[in-house]
Design a protein around this motif. Structure first.
Motif, short mmCIF file in Angstrom:
data_model
loop_
_atom_site.label_atom_id
_atom_site.label_comp_id
_atom_site.label_asym_id
_atom_site.label_seq_id
_atom_site.Cartn_x
_atom_site.Cartn_y
_atom_site.Cartn_z
N VAL A 199 0.73 -1.22 0.19
CA VAL A 199 0.11 0.13 0.03
C VAL A 199 0.77 1.36 -0.06
O VAL A 199 0.28 2.45 0.12
CB VAL A 199 -1.10 0.01 1.19
N TYR A 243 0.15 4.65 -1.83
CA TYR A 243 -1.10 5.27 -1.64
C TYR A 243 -1.39 5.94 -0.30
O TYR A 243 -0.89 5.48 0.73
CB TYR A 243 -2.23 4.31 -1.69
N ILE A 293 -6.67 4.59 1.15
CA ILE A 293 -7.28 3.29 0.74
C ILE A 293 -8.40 2.79 1.34
O ILE A 293 -8.84 3.37 2.48
CB ILE A 293 -6.02 2.23 0.93
N ILE A 299 -7.65 5.49 6.07
CA ILE A 299 -8.24 4.05 5.75
C ILE A 299 -9.72 3.98 5.84
O ILE A 299 -10.13 4.44 6.99
CB ILE A 299 -7.56 3.08 6.54
N SER A 309 -11.45 6.03 -2.99
CA SER A 309 -10.12 5.54 -2.51
C SER A 309 -9.27 5.53 -3.74
O SER A 309 -9.79 5.32 -4.61
CB SER A 309 -10.40 4.22 -1.91
N GLU A 310 -7.91 5.69 -3.42
CA GLU A 310 -6.89 5.41 -4.47
C GLU A 310 -6.90 4.16 -4.68
O GLU A 310 -6.34 3.69 -6.08
CB GLU A 310 -5.59 6.22 -4.02
N ALA A 311 -6.99 3.19 -3.63
CA ALA A 311 -6.61 1.75 -4.07
C ALA A 311 -7.32 0.98 -3.13
O ALA A 311 -7.86 1.51 -1.88
CB ALA A 311 -5.11 1.24 -3.71
N LEU A 328 -7.57 -2.44 -0.94
CA LEU A 328 -6.72 -3.52 -0.14
C LEU A 328 -7.76 -4.44 0.12
O LEU A 328 -8.37 -4.44 1.10
CB LEU A 328 -6.01 -3.19 0.99
N THR A 369 -9.48 1.37 -10.49
CA THR A 369 -8.83 1.55 -9.09
C THR A 369 -8.00 0.18 -8.89
O THR A 369 -8.35 -0.88 -9.02
CB THR A 369 -10.02 1.48 -7.95
#
Ligand code: SF4
Ligand code: SF4
Lengths: 135, 222
Positions: free
Chosen positions: B16, B19, B22, B62, B86-88, B90, B108
């Motif tokens: 992560v 980013y 997330i 988060i 969100s940028e990514a 998980l 994403t």
């Protein structure tokens, strides 16, 4: 036991305890350190995320007080709590803030002097560990 | 169920690292049952990551959400606004769940937080054991309900091999000999005659050896 000289901060200790194990750990606070107590109906309610969130909320150390093995009113709460704390100690190490900040102790019901000793030991340990670097 | 294990925190931190905002997306079915990716694991991991980043002098935002099953649109859809914010992502689902997120939300990045390990059962509290490799042509009827494809280290259909000792596998003495178990169960079922049957080599094209598999149920396709 007196507070070691080298303490340059006022340690914050969060104590999770089964209310059967001890009624109110803040009773042993002496003004040089802050004790926040979180009462649980049984030590089986020791949840991993709550231990970490105590550190997020600024605790320098987290202490879990449970009844002696064999004396849990709900049979295995204290054993389960010990397993979870052991796992979280490793994670606290991985986080990089030192697993020694998190400890669990078995306390005979109502043994105030045992609790006072545990708190003093925690304060002494924090003199070496220093403040929570992620607070 | 699909059994998996959360990746070590250091590996997740690396994954992560690019980013600053997330979503940790849990899955409320298989990986929740094996304590790898349900609500509790999402919350604990989020807290651990925040602490670890803060200790390093970094801030990370988060968002936390768990859907019932990441491998179904019906449930994954509920995460749409969290994902777009969100940028990514998980994902703490199995590899299927992670890929579902990647496929349905193309803009994403979908990142794995769990090592998907096997198809298995909850043997007893805290112990999960592997039971099936998804070979696509189940033979359990012939082997007294014990899978030689999965449980025999050599995948022997005509066992046992000569190396079994005291009911343990010669590959690893911590593993029970699948063929010992098959024989014990044949005995219990009064089916010892099956031990003399010969099973020819299997057609492994139904397994992953035949390439990516697909299952179509025409009656459900509209
Ligand atoms: S995404 Fe994976 S873990 Fe979640 S329900 Fe589907 S198969 Fe199970
Ligand atoms: S024979 Fe194939 S489908 Fe059946 S349990 Fe074994 S691996 Fe799974």
């Amino acid at each position: 036991m007196s507070i070691p000289e080298q303490i340059k901060f006022k340690p914050k200790i969060t104590v999770f305890h089964c209310f059967n194990a001890f009624s109110d750990p803040s009773l042993v606070s002496n003004g040089n350190f802050e004790v926040k107590s979180v009462k649980m109906a049984c030590s089986s309610l020791t949840r991993e995320v709550f231990l970490l969130r105590a550190f997020e909320s600024g605790a320098d150390a987290v202490v879990v007080l449970v009844c002696p093995v064999g004396q849990c009113d709900y049979l295995q709460g204290n054993i389960r709590a010990a397993r979870r704390v052991a796992r979280m100690k490793k994670l606290v190490d991985e986080i990089g803030i030192d697993g020694k900040r998190l400890n669990i102790y078995n306390v005979t019901r109502g043994d105030k002097s045992a609790v006072a000793e545990i708190i003093q030991k925690t304060v002494s340990d924090l003199a070496v560990l220093g403040p929570n670097p992620a607070a | 169920m699909i059994v998996g294990e959360q990746k070590p925190l250091a590996e997740i931190k690396n994954i992560v690292a690019p980013y600053s905002k997330i979503l940790i997306l849990g899955c409320g079915t298989c990986v929740k049952t094996c304590f790898a990716g349900g609500e509790d694991e999402v919350a604990t991991l989020a807290s651990a990551l925040r602490l670890s980043m803060k200790k390093d002098g970094r801030e990370i935002k988060i968002d936390e959400l768990t859907v019932e099953r990441q491998c179904e649109d019906e449930f994954l859809r509920q995460a749409a606004s969290n994902i777009s914010g969100s940028e990514a992502v998980l994902s703490l689902a199995c590899g299927a769940g992670v890929q579902m997120v990647a496929d349905r939300f193309k803009k994403t990045p979908a990142l794995p937080g769990v090592n998907t390990t096997f198809i298995g059962i909850l043997e007893k509290q805290g112990l999960f054991t592997e039971k099936c490799l998804g070979c696509g042509d189940c033979v359990l009827d012939r082997f007294a309900g014990i899978c030689p494809v999965t449980c025999c280290s050599k995948k022997l259909l005509n066992g046992p091999c000569g190396g079994s000792q005291n009911g343990k596998c010669e590959v690893n003495s911590d593993i029970e000999c699948a063929w010992q178990n098959i024989i014990d169960r044949y005995k219990a079922l009064g089916q010892m005659d099956r031990l003399t049957a010969y099973y020819p080599a299997r057609d492994w094209r139904n397994s992953s050896a035949g390439g990516l598999r697909k299952l179509v149920r025409e009656d459900h396709v509209i």
